[in-house]
Structures are given as structure tokens and as C-alpha cells.
Design an enzyme around this catalytic site. Structure first.
Site, PDB file in Angstrom:
ATOM      1  N   ARG A  72       0.865   4.070   1.932  1.00  0.00           N
ATOM      2  CA  ARG A  72       0.956   4.472   0.521  1.00  0.00           C
ATOM      3  C   ARG A  72       2.372   4.856   0.105  1.00  0.00           C
ATOM      4  O   ARG A  72       3.098   5.473   0.880  1.00  0.00           O
ATOM      5  CB  ARG A  72       0.017   5.642   0.249  1.00  0.00           C
ATOM      6  CG  ARG A  72      -1.430   5.233   0.379  1.00  0.00           C
ATOM      7  CD  ARG A  72      -2.404   6.351   0.128  1.00  0.00           C
ATOM      8  NE  ARG A  72      -3.759   5.793   0.150  1.00  0.00           N
ATOM      9  CZ  ARG A  72      -4.424   5.470   1.261  1.00  0.00           C
ATOM     10  NH1 ARG A  72      -3.883   5.693   2.443  1.00  0.00           N
ATOM     11  NH2 ARG A  72      -5.622   4.935   1.185  1.00  0.00           N
ATOM     12  N   HIS A  98      -0.334  -0.585   0.833  1.00  0.00           N
ATOM     13  CA  HIS A  98      -0.229  -1.819   1.625  1.00  0.00           C
ATOM     14  C   HIS A  98       0.421  -2.975   0.859  1.00  0.00           C
ATOM     15  O   HIS A  98      -0.043  -4.115   0.923  1.00  0.00           O
ATOM     16  CB  HIS A  98      -1.609  -2.229   2.142  1.00  0.00           C
ATOM     17  CG  HIS A  98      -2.177  -1.297   3.189  1.00  0.00           C
ATOM     18  ND1 HIS A  98      -1.389  -0.530   4.006  1.00  0.00           N
ATOM     19  CD2 HIS A  98      -3.470  -1.013   3.547  1.00  0.00           C
ATOM     20  CE1 HIS A  98      -2.166   0.174   4.830  1.00  0.00           C
ATOM     21  NE2 HIS A  98      -3.419  -0.089   4.562  1.00  0.00           N
ATOM     22  N   HIS A 169      -2.919  -4.918  10.912  1.00  0.00           N
ATOM     23  CA  HIS A 169      -3.999  -4.010  10.501  1.00  0.00           C
ATOM     24  C   HIS A 169      -5.337  -4.370  11.146  1.00  0.00           C
ATOM     25  O   HIS A 169      -6.399  -4.219  10.531  1.00  0.00           O
ATOM     26  CB  HIS A 169      -4.095  -4.026   8.965  1.00  0.00           C
ATOM     27  CG  HIS A 169      -4.700  -2.816   8.348  1.00  0.00           C
ATOM     28  ND1 HIS A 169      -6.030  -2.496   8.482  1.00  0.00           N
ATOM     29  CD2 HIS A 169      -4.167  -1.842   7.590  1.00  0.00           C
ATOM     30  CE1 HIS A 169      -6.276  -1.383   7.800  1.00  0.00           C
ATOM     31  NE2 HIS A 169      -5.167  -0.950   7.263  1.00  0.00           N
ATOM     32  N   GLU A 299      -2.099   1.206  13.669  1.00  0.00           N
ATOM     33  CA  GLU A 299      -1.103   0.442  12.921  1.00  0.00           C
ATOM     34  C   GLU A 299       0.294   0.959  13.221  1.00  0.00           C
ATOM     35  O   GLU A 299       0.700   2.019  12.751  1.00  0.00           O
ATOM     36  CB  GLU A 299      -1.371   0.585  11.409  1.00  0.00           C
ATOM     37  CG  GLU A 299      -2.789   0.278  10.993  1.00  0.00           C
ATOM     38  CD  GLU A 299      -3.122   0.930   9.650  1.00  0.00           C
ATOM     39  OE1 GLU A 299      -2.297   0.891   8.718  1.00  0.00           O
ATOM     40  OE2 GLU A 299      -4.217   1.502   9.530  1.00  0.00           O
TER      41      GLU A 299
HETATM   42  C1  GAL Z   1      -5.525   2.092   6.219  1.00  0.00           C
HETATM   43  C2  GAL Z   1      -5.239   3.294   5.378  1.00  0.00           C
HETATM   44  C3  GAL Z   1      -6.556   3.779   4.858  1.00  0.00           C
HETATM   45  C4  GAL Z   1      -7.282   2.696   4.094  1.00  0.00           C
HETATM   46  C5  GAL Z   1      -7.363   1.455   4.953  1.00  0.00           C
HETATM   47  C6  GAL Z   1      -7.908   0.270   4.220  1.00  0.00           C
HETATM   48  O1  GAL Z   1      -4.330   1.604   6.740  1.00  0.00           O
HETATM   49  O2  GAL Z   1      -4.610   4.266   6.151  1.00  0.00           O
HETATM   50  O3  GAL Z   1      -6.363   4.911   4.043  1.00  0.00           O
HETATM   51  O4  GAL Z   1      -6.600   2.428   2.896  1.00  0.00           O
HETATM   52  O5  GAL Z   1      -6.105   1.096   5.416  1.00  0.00           O
HETATM   53  O6  GAL Z   1      -9.231   0.456   3.856  1.00  0.00           O
END
Ligand code: GAL
Length: 332
Positions: A72, A98, A169, A299
Site C-alpha cells: 500500500r 499492489h 504473490h 512476499e
Molecule cells: C497482500 C496484502 C493484503 C491483501 C492481499 C490481497 O499482499 O498484504 O492486505 O491486500 O495482498 O488480497
């Protein structure tokens, strides 16, 4: 092996490249540079879908490469060399997540090269893409190594100064159980980043000792008595700056202790997300239903919201420089 996987709404074709080496088999999509499936000795160890439409409609970044900037950015506010930029606000309309709604994970990458055990993908992100300055060219190579690892190597260059922070991810589940709560996780971090209610780091760098975030000795994901409500969606501070060489970051073992995965990376941070709220309405790989905690993400990346946090390492890439990131997922 290479085959067509589906056609995107813009008419472009998504290709699927299947890599094999020893006990490992990886299916890679050009769309989002997604690891659609990763099998070890024939058993899927990541979450994914069988069809493209499910990725377009329901994927919480399953197996994708996220960028230009992972995680974020508060308010989507970016300032580079005194100039302000407003990034796409795809996180509840308030923050940037992202890389935005059409970030790297939602783009069809170009297939540059492939052989039995590796594939090279390329993406050009235009100047102004999702609000970011500068044209970025990213290269990504997935390799299955002889030593039983999936290696992810990413580089990027830019035409103007811009933040670049890429990550893989994938959601892991090493034994195919309904949830990963009985998996044991070790993370080589003595500090983590507390977050606010929007999941953005507060700026504090806190010791993990005596908190539910202490994974240094290995612990199950299942919350201990008194830890109800503890959320795992945080960056763990491995080191203070990116490195040239891979270093041990984390180890994950399934409930029975029969499969182990180690994460080695050049990156200084590791975001642990254990998908507590997951409730995917369509079937996943081999018809599986993915509910709460169906998988977890590890990640590797630079610490989140680095563009707004003075105490965190720089995430800006300047013209003439090369961003470089390597992560290996080693199975045994
Ligand atoms: C992660 C993030 C989460 C959520 C997820 C996607 O990387 O830390 O908060 O956004 O991705 O659902």
C-alpha cells in the site's frame, strides 16, 4: 511446453508455459506473470485457478507478480524530486495497492524466451501508468533449478525517477489441507512493522520479541490462546537494505512436517499475509474451494509505503540504475 490459456477482453491471448525439472513442475501465465500452479512430486503447493475468467473475476493476486510498487501507498500520494503524483486509488478508493487496478499483475507480459526449465517475460509500463512517472521496463525470469527451487529474478529500468518494488504473490499450502493453520513458519526477522486500521505501516519499527509476531524459532500459524484477533498482514524486517546475495528469510513446513520450503531473497522485507478473510466463490485448482487461511503469502520486497516513510530504505529507481531482485523458493 507452451499453450494458449485464454483470451483477454482486449483480444490478446494469454499463453501458458509449463516448466519441469526434477520433482518440480510450474505452470506460468503471461497474464500477470502468474505462477498458475507449482507442483512438487505431483502435489500442488500453491493456490490458483484452472481458467482465465476466474483470474479476471476472483483472484486475490494468486501467484502474480505485483508492481510497479507492491503493497500500500497511503492516499496514493507520491512525491518524487518535489513533484507530487496521484496514484490510482484501488484500495477502498482511499489508498494505492499492489500497483493499482491495472498493475503488473493485471497485464499480459511479453514472452521473450523459454526452455524446459525457465521462462523470460517482459513488461513495458508506460509513463503515467497508474499515475506513476517514467516508463519502466521490467524483465522477469522464472527458473526451476536442479536443487529443487523455483528462482524468481526480476530487473527493471526507468526513463524517469519512479518507485519500483516488485514481489511474487504466490499463496502457499504445502499439503493441500483446507487451511494452513497447522503449518509451521519460521521468519528470520527480529522486527516487524505495525500497521494502522488501513494496513499501512505506522512508521514504528517494533521488536517481535514477546509478541505473536515472533517467528524466529518457528511457530504454527494457528493463534495461541489469548491471541484471537491477531492479524498476519505485516512486513517483517529481515535487514535494512536490499543485498546482492540471497539470504535465508523464512521456512515453512506442512502440518505433518513432511514437506519444507525455504525462502531465500535479496530483499530486506517479507510481507506475511495468511488470508484470514479468504472466501473464493469459484473452484480453484482441481476443483478445490479456498476459504479462510487456505494459503499464505511470503512476499519478499522492500518495506511497504517506503515512498512516504523517511526511516525506511529508498524505493526510488533513477534513470541509468537497474532495480534487481532475486527470490528462491527451495523445496525439500
Ligand atoms: C497482500 C496484502 C493484503 C491483501 C492481499 C490481497 O499482499 O498484504 O492486505 O491486500 O495482498 O488480497
Amino acid at each position: 511446453m507452451i499453450q494458449d490459456f485464454g483470451v483477454l477482453p482486449d483480444g490478446t491471448t494469454v499463453r501458458e508455459i509449463t516448466l519441469k525439472k526434477g520433482p518440480l513442475e510450474a505452470s506460468v501465465l503471461t497474464y500477470g506473470a502468474i505462477i498458475r500452479d507449482l507442483k512438487v512430486d505431483g502435489q500442488s503447493v500453491t493456490l490458483g485457478f484452472e481458467d482465465l475468467q476466474s483470474y479476471l473475476d476472483h483472484s486475490p493476486y494468486f501467484g502474480a507478480v505485483v508492481g510497479r510498487c507492491a503493497n500500500r501507498i497511503a492516499g496514493g500520494n507520491l512525491t518524487v524530486d518535489g513533484v507530487g503524483y496521484q496514484l490510482d486509488l484501488n484500495d477502498n478508493g482511499r489508498h494505492h495497492l499492489h500497483g493499482g487496478s491495472l498493475g503488473f499483475s493485471a497485464r499480459n507480459w511479453q514472452l521473450e524466451q523459454h526452455d524446459k526449465a525457465s521462462v523470460l517475460l517482459k513488461l513495458v509500463s508506460e509513463d503515467g501508468d497508474m499515475g506513476y512517472p517514467g516508463q519502466v521496463e521490467a524483465l522477469l525470469r522464472y527458473t526451476l533449478t536442479g536443487a529443487g527451487a523455483l528462482r524468481v529474478k526480476m530487473t527493471a529500468t526507468t526513463s524517469a525517477t519512479t518507485p519500483v518494488n516488485l514481489t511474487q504473490h504466490a499463496y502457499f499450502n504445502l499439503d493441500g489441507s483446507a487451511d494452513i493453520l497447522d503449518h509451521t513458519l519460521e521468519i528470520a526477522a527480529d522486527r516487524y512493522l505495525p500497521v494502522d486500521e488501513a494496513l499501512i505501516p505506522t512508521g514504528e519499527i517494533r521488536k517481535v520479541a514477546w509478541t505473536p509476531y515472533d517467528f524466529q524459532e518457528g511457530r504454527k500459524l494457528r493463534r495461541k490462546p489469548g491471541e484471537q484477533g491477531v492479524l498476519y498482514d505485516h512486513n517483517f524486517c529481515l535487514v535494512d537494505a536490499p543485498a546482492q546475495e540471497l539470504a535465508f528469510a523464512a521456512a515453512l513446513e506442512d502440518g505433518a512436517g513432511s514437506r519444507r520450503m525455504e525462502v531465500w531473497t535479496t530483499e530486506p522485507g517479507l510481507q506475511l499475509f495468511d488470508a484470514e478473510g479468504m472466501d473464493v466463490p469459484v473452484p480453484g485448482l482441481a476443483g478445490k474451494r479456498y476459504g479462510a487461511h487456505a494459503g499464505l503469502c511470503l512476499e519478499a520486497q522492500r518495506w511497504p509505503d517506503g515512498v512516504n516513510q523517511k526511516e525506511f530504505m529508498d524505493v526510488l529507481l533513477r534513470p541509468g540504475e537497474t532495480y534487481s531482485h532475486a527470490t528462491e523458493f527451495r523445496f525439500s
